[in-house]
Scaffold this active site. Structure first.
Site, PDB file in Angstrom:
ATOM      1  N   HIS A 200       6.942   8.082 -30.928  1.00  0.00           N
ATOM      2  CA  HIS A 200       6.522   6.876 -30.209  1.00  0.00           C
ATOM      3  C   HIS A 200       7.375   6.555 -28.981  1.00  0.00           C
ATOM      4  O   HIS A 200       7.694   5.401 -28.699  1.00  0.00           O
ATOM      5  CB  HIS A 200       6.505   5.668 -31.139  1.00  0.00           C
ATOM      6  CG  HIS A 200       5.468   5.738 -32.222  1.00  0.00           C
ATOM      7  ND1 HIS A 200       4.251   6.367 -32.049  1.00  0.00           N
ATOM      8  CD2 HIS A 200       5.462   5.246 -33.496  1.00  0.00           C
ATOM      9  CE1 HIS A 200       3.539   6.250 -33.163  1.00  0.00           C
ATOM     10  NE2 HIS A 200       4.249   5.595 -34.055  1.00  0.00           N
TER      11      HIS A 200
ATOM     12  N   GLU B  47      -4.689   4.044 -35.015  1.00  0.00           N
ATOM     13  CA  GLU B  47      -4.145   4.147 -33.661  1.00  0.00           C
ATOM     14  C   GLU B  47      -4.934   5.195 -32.858  1.00  0.00           C
ATOM     15  O   GLU B  47      -4.710   6.389 -33.031  1.00  0.00           O
ATOM     16  CB  GLU B  47      -2.671   4.549 -33.728  1.00  0.00           C
ATOM     17  CG  GLU B  47      -1.837   3.746 -34.715  1.00  0.00           C
ATOM     18  CD  GLU B  47      -0.636   4.530 -35.208  1.00  0.00           C
ATOM     19  OE1 GLU B  47       0.101   5.089 -34.372  1.00  0.00           O
ATOM     20  OE2 GLU B  47      -0.439   4.610 -36.436  1.00  0.00           O
TER      21      GLU B  47
ATOM     22  N   HIS C 150      -0.497  -0.272 -32.035  1.00  0.00           N
ATOM     23  CA  HIS C 150       0.033   0.016 -33.368  1.00  0.00           C
ATOM     24  C   HIS C 150      -0.016  -1.201 -34.297  1.00  0.00           C
ATOM     25  O   HIS C 150       0.937  -1.460 -35.042  1.00  0.00           O
ATOM     26  CB  HIS C 150       1.473   0.531 -33.240  1.00  0.00           C
ATOM     27  CG  HIS C 150       1.916   1.424 -34.353  1.00  0.00           C
ATOM     28  ND1 HIS C 150       2.155   0.968 -35.636  1.00  0.00           N
ATOM     29  CD2 HIS C 150       2.167   2.758 -34.383  1.00  0.00           C
ATOM     30  CE1 HIS C 150       2.562   1.962 -36.392  1.00  0.00           C
ATOM     31  NE2 HIS C 150       2.573   3.077 -35.656  1.00  0.00           N
TER      32      HIS C 150
END
Length: 434
Positions: free
Chosen positions: A192, A399, A267
């Site tokens: 991420h 996501e 998210h």
């Protein structure tokens, strides 16, 4: 005619000193005048009958004249505007540095649903949606204060992650012949965006509209070398509430000087029964994906495509999330390859989530090639809003994204964006009652 001779004055600076800054003019240095006074020099007269007028300037008068010139020059220099305050040649050029944005919460209310957004990580911290009885309930996991979002203790609750969502193998990739090494924040991989991805920075609020269609626009400027990624990138995220019970997110990113991988994801952890209601294993789920990208022991895709038919990953028709989760070691955390299916306003249908207790339904639409289905496997005793304690499987994530590690897998859709191109990713979260 007599001529006046004198030693020329020179400006001298100490050895090794720097020239004075133009913003702070220095006073001219007056050298001591030599002791040998101005001398008269006699030259032959060009005409015998011509009387020459001799002008003798005495030293005191010369000093007064020099002092007057110095005072006039000093007044002119000191009265000029400082360089930093002079108007720029381009009237549209911003020459005053802007203060860094302040973290805060921003409410969007269209009379049917109410979203609370923070500019810390462009995060959805709360979303109130009516249930079967019309009672509003908060359906996302989050925190009451900004502290967990700011100090990095939030497990990516509700934020936008990037510059590249999901995992990059060993935190390395090669682009245009140059190998780039990223921050390893989920050993042995990058997850991420690294230690300080887009979820942990404060975005600038460029527009905040509380009208009939409320919206907020957030911007972030990601610098070259941030967490190891190449090039400067300008990122924009716009949340808006439509007239129906729908939250729309439009994300854009523009590389300014170098090619770079970009893959953003939203998210949010969803619990349609309410954020404090326990786990989501009783929710039913449908995903419009007939294949997944299987992963190795470090959750990196192998590069293969595996059909979901006949496996616990098959959500082509609605199935209870907890029905087969025990057959998936650790729980669901996999990327689905989205099929071409129903399209709405240029977005394809991604997934449908239904809670049997509240009868809330969430349909997700997007233009991304994949979606990561995650069942909050690593959430464990997190103290959330209103004193709620979030445990394992307290929320589910869907996501939409580019495929994980796509920058290292040539058979995956590319996530590299070049200068002159624009990354665009749109999501629609549409709520209804069953």
């Amino acid at each position: 005619m007599e001529q006046l001779l004198g030693a020329q004055q020179q400006r001298q600076q100490p050895h090794g000193s720097l020239s004075p800054s133009p913003r702070t003019p220095t006073r001219p240095h007056l050298q001591h005048i030599p002791s040998n006074r101005f001398r008269d020099h006699h030259h032959p007269q060009p005409h015998a009958g011509l009387r020459i007028l001799r002008i003798t300037i005495t030293p005191p008068f010369f000093l007064l004249l020099l002092a007057a010139v110095y005072l006039l020059a000093s007044f002119t220099i000191l009265s000029a505007p400082a360089a930093s305050l002079r108007p720029a040649s381009n009237p549209n050029r911003l020459i005053v540095p802007m203060p860094p944005p302040s973290p805060g919460f921003f409410d969007l209310d269209n009379g049917r649903i109410l979203a609370r957004i923070s500019n810390v990580g462009a995060t959805v911290t709360s979303l109130l949606v009516p249930d079967k009885n019309g009672v509003l309930g908060d359906v996302v996991l989050g925190f009451d204060s900004l502290d967990p979002y700011l100090n990095g203790t939030s497990p990516y609750f509700g934020c936008i992650v990037g510059r590249v969502a999901n995992r990059i193998k060993d935190g390395k990739f090669t682009l245009n012949g140059v190998q780039h090494s990223l921050s390893i924040n989920s050993p042995p991989n990058t997850l991420h965006g690294g230690f300080k991805g887009f979820d942990k920075v404060i975005w600038e609020v460029t527009e905040y509209n509380k009208g009939k269609t409320p919206s907020i626009t957030l911007k972030y400027y990601s610098k070259d070398g941030e967490e190891g990624f190449p090039g400067n990138v300008s990122v924009t995220a716009r949340y808006s509430l439509l007239s129906s019970m729908a939250l729309k997110l439009e994300m854009e990113a523009v590389p300014l000087n170098k090619a770079t991988p970009i893959s953003l994801a939203q998210h949010t952890y969803w619990n349609l029964a309410g954020h404090s209601s326990g786990d989501v294993l009783a929710h039913s789920l449908q995903i419009q994906g007939s294949q997944i990208t299987p992963v190795d022991e470090t959750s990196i895709p192998t590069g293969e495509f595996m059909p979901v038919s006949g496996t616990p990953f098959d959500f082509l028709t609605e199935n209870e999330i907890g029905g087969r989760i025990d057959q998936v070691p650790g729980g669901y955390d996999h990327n689905y390859v989205l099929d071409s299916g129903e399209v709405r306003s240029g977005l394809q249908h991604v997934a449908k989530v239904t809670d049997p207790s509240s009868l809330r339904v969430l349909n997700i639409w997007s233009d991304a090639p994949g979606v990561q289905f995650y069942t909050g496997n690593f959430v464990n005793g997190v103290l959330g809003k209103g004193g709620a304690v979030y445990g394992k499987h307290a929320g589910l994530c869907l996501e939409t994204q580019g495929f994980p590690n796509a920058v290292n897998q040539p058979n995956f859709p590319s996530v590299v964006v070049h200068p002159g191109e624009k990354y665009i990713h749109t999501m629609l979260f549409d709520f209804s009652i069953k």
